[in-house]
Design a protein around this motif. Structure first.
Motif, PDB file in Angstrom:
ATOM      1  N   LEU A  14     -20.169  13.049   8.932  1.00 57.86           N
ATOM      2  CA  LEU A  14     -21.166  13.861   8.243  1.00 57.86           C
ATOM      3  C   LEU A  14     -21.511  13.307   6.867  1.00 57.86           C
ATOM      4  O   LEU A  14     -22.686  13.266   6.481  1.00 57.86           O
ATOM      5  CB  LEU A  14     -20.662  15.296   8.110  1.00 57.86           C
ATOM      6  N   HIS A  18     -25.157  12.315   5.492  1.00 57.94           N
ATOM      7  CA  HIS A  18     -25.749  12.949   4.305  1.00 57.94           C
ATOM      8  C   HIS A  18     -26.184  11.900   3.279  1.00 57.94           C
ATOM      9  O   HIS A  18     -27.273  12.003   2.692  1.00 57.94           O
ATOM     10  CB  HIS A  18     -24.748  13.898   3.647  1.00 57.94           C
ATOM     11  N   ASN A  85     -17.750  17.104   0.867  1.00 55.90           N
ATOM     12  CA  ASN A  85     -17.645  16.935   2.316  1.00 55.90           C
ATOM     13  C   ASN A  85     -16.282  16.413   2.756  1.00 55.90           C
ATOM     14  O   ASN A  85     -15.895  16.594   3.914  1.00 55.90           O
ATOM     15  CB  ASN A  85     -18.750  15.968   2.773  1.00 55.90           C
ATOM     16  N   THR A 141     -18.499  22.256   2.108  1.00 57.03           N
ATOM     17  CA  THR A 141     -18.353  22.170   3.554  1.00 57.03           C
ATOM     18  C   THR A 141     -17.198  23.037   4.018  1.00 57.03           C
ATOM     19  O   THR A 141     -16.025  22.718   3.795  1.00 57.03           O
ATOM     20  CB  THR A 141     -18.118  20.716   4.007  1.00 57.03           C
ATOM     21  N   PRO A 186     -20.683  23.414   9.640  1.00 59.45           N
ATOM     22  CA  PRO A 186     -21.397  22.539  10.565  1.00 59.45           C
ATOM     23  C   PRO A 186     -20.601  22.283  11.845  1.00 59.45           C
ATOM     24  O   PRO A 186     -19.367  22.328  11.855  1.00 59.45           O
ATOM     25  CB  PRO A 186     -21.537  21.248   9.763  1.00 59.45           C
ATOM     26  N   ALA A 188     -20.554  19.161  14.533  1.00 65.98           N
ATOM     27  CA  ALA A 188     -21.095  17.833  14.811  1.00 65.98           C
ATOM     28  C   ALA A 188     -19.969  16.927  15.281  1.00 65.98           C
ATOM     29  O   ALA A 188     -18.788  17.202  15.053  1.00 65.98           O
ATOM     30  CB  ALA A 188     -21.757  17.246  13.561  1.00 65.98           C
ATOM     31  N   THR A 190     -17.833  13.927  14.797  1.00 70.05           N
ATOM     32  CA  THR A 190     -17.369  13.033  13.746  1.00 70.05           C
ATOM     33  C   THR A 190     -16.018  12.478  14.174  1.00 70.05           C
ATOM     34  O   THR A 190     -15.421  12.964  15.146  1.00 70.05           O
ATOM     35  CB  THR A 190     -17.203  13.787  12.411  1.00 70.05           C
ATOM     36  N   PRO A 213     -24.159  13.917  13.815  1.00 73.82           N
ATOM     37  CA  PRO A 213     -24.000  14.435  12.446  1.00 73.82           C
ATOM     38  C   PRO A 213     -25.307  14.431  11.663  1.00 73.82           C
ATOM     39  O   PRO A 213     -25.484  15.237  10.748  1.00 73.82           O
ATOM     40  CB  PRO A 213     -22.961  13.495  11.824  1.00 73.82           C
ATOM     41  N   GLU A 214     -26.235  13.549  12.038  1.00 75.64           N
ATOM     42  CA  GLU A 214     -27.517  13.484  11.335  1.00 75.64           C
ATOM     43  C   GLU A 214     -28.310  14.784  11.449  1.00 75.64           C
ATOM     44  O   GLU A 214     -29.210  15.043  10.645  1.00 75.64           O
ATOM     45  CB  GLU A 214     -28.355  12.323  11.873  1.00 75.64           C
ATOM     46  N   VAL A 216     -27.258  17.700  10.847  1.00 71.28           N
ATOM     47  CA  VAL A 216     -26.831  18.608   9.777  1.00 71.28           C
ATOM     48  C   VAL A 216     -27.485  18.254   8.443  1.00 71.28           C
ATOM     49  O   VAL A 216     -27.740  19.109   7.597  1.00 71.28           O
ATOM     50  CB  VAL A 216     -25.296  18.586   9.651  1.00 71.28           C
ATOM     51  N   SER A 217     -27.785  16.984   8.260  1.00 67.26           N
ATOM     52  CA  SER A 217     -28.178  16.474   6.944  1.00 67.26           C
ATOM     53  C   SER A 217     -29.482  17.035   6.380  1.00 67.26           C
ATOM     54  O   SER A 217     -29.572  17.228   5.155  1.00 67.26           O
ATOM     55  CB  SER A 217     -28.239  14.948   6.986  1.00 67.26           C
TER      56      SER A 217
END
Length: 286
Positions: A14, A18, A85, A141, A186, A188, A190, A213-214, A216-217
């Motif tokens: 993540l 980000h 994060n 986070t 989130p 995702a 990872t 993960p993209e 969430v960004s």
């Protein structure tokens, strides 16, 4: 001068997503991680035409966290956004969890949020007291575990629930200086969650990767923007193409007397309240 962001734990997962997303929006990015991956991500951003600097260190270390904020200001002239994060897990049932497993997760996942937040907040307060305009943004986070609990993750759940509480207090205390604080829960894929989402990925068809993960960004970048100044003290769940607002603890149904309760009366009141109340969301894995 553009906006400047620190992203902790940005060497992978993540945090890496980000960092790249902020860079794509023109931010100067301070990339933090504990190993050489921070240098790799900063180099990726620079190669793509962005602006980034890498710094390696433990965000739960008080002096390093202070230097992290100083790096942003010294290198790019200011700081506007802190994305906390960095985190890790050491999963085990409570009856088998060691003191070291508890301490490590709480240190990294909770204290590792507090230390950078504390030093960023001090910087923004000083700016405000000097009469300079402040547009500070903190994005913390948390996790679904921190909101609902998760079997086998008592240490992680406690730390991530603490992140939510820290976010609420930061929002209340720092608003006067032009700073907002929000948190994410989130979901995702990872390196930390690969095993958790393995079955989900096995059944996912071609096309939209809901666990990337993209996904969430974009929310993180918006919460870090100047336009997000009216949003603070909130917790957002984000997964795939879904963004949701998580409602936390709030006052519920009550019973009240004008005297001390008798034991039997208190018991009956509890049973009556439970009959009226909504049942709690189940703990993950229960």
């Amino acid at each position: 001068m553009g906006r400047v962001v620190i992203v902790t734990g940005a060497g992978q997962g993540l945090g890496r997503a980000h960092a790249h997303a902020f860079a794509a929006e023109g931010y100067d990015v301070v990339v933090n991680d504990v190993g050489p991956a921070a240098e790799t991500v900063a180099a990726e951003i620079t190669a793509a035409g962005g602006s980034a600097v890498a710094t390696s260190g433990d965000v739960s270390d008080w002096e390093y966290a202070e230097s992290l904020v100083r790096t942003a200001v010294d290198r790019f002239g200011d700081l506007h956004v802190l994305v906390n994060n960095a985190g890790l897990v050491r999963d085990r049932m409570l009856v088998g969890m060691s003191e070291q497993e508890w301490d490590l997760v709480v240190k990294v996942d909770l204290k590792g949020h507090f230390c950078p937040l504390r030093h960023a907040a001090a910087y923004w307060r000083a700016q405000a007291k000097a009469g300079r305009p402040v547009s500070g943004r903190i994005v913390n986070t948390s996790s679904g575990a921190g909101l609902m609990g998760s079997i086998g993750q008592g240490n992680y759940t406690a730390a991530k629930a603490g992140v939510v509480g820290l976010t609420l207090v930061a929002s209340a205390e720092l608003g006067r200086y032009g700073v907002t604080a929000n948190a994410l829960a989130p979901a995702a894929r990872t390196p930390m969650t690969e095993a958790v989402f393995a079955d989900m990925m096995a059944t996912q068809g071609a096309g939209f990767d809901a666990m990337a993960p993209e996904n969430v960004s974009p929310l993180v970048v918006w919460l870090g923007s100047a336009e997000a100044g009216g949003v603070s003290g909130r917790v957002f769940e984000v997964e795939g193409g879904r963004i949701g607002l998580a409602d936390g603890w709030r006052y519920g149904v009550r019973r009240e007397l004008d005297r001390r309760w008798e034991v039997a009366e208190a018991g009956k009141a509890v049973l009556d309240l439970l009959a009226e109340a909504e049942p709690p969301t189940p703990v993950y894995g229960a």
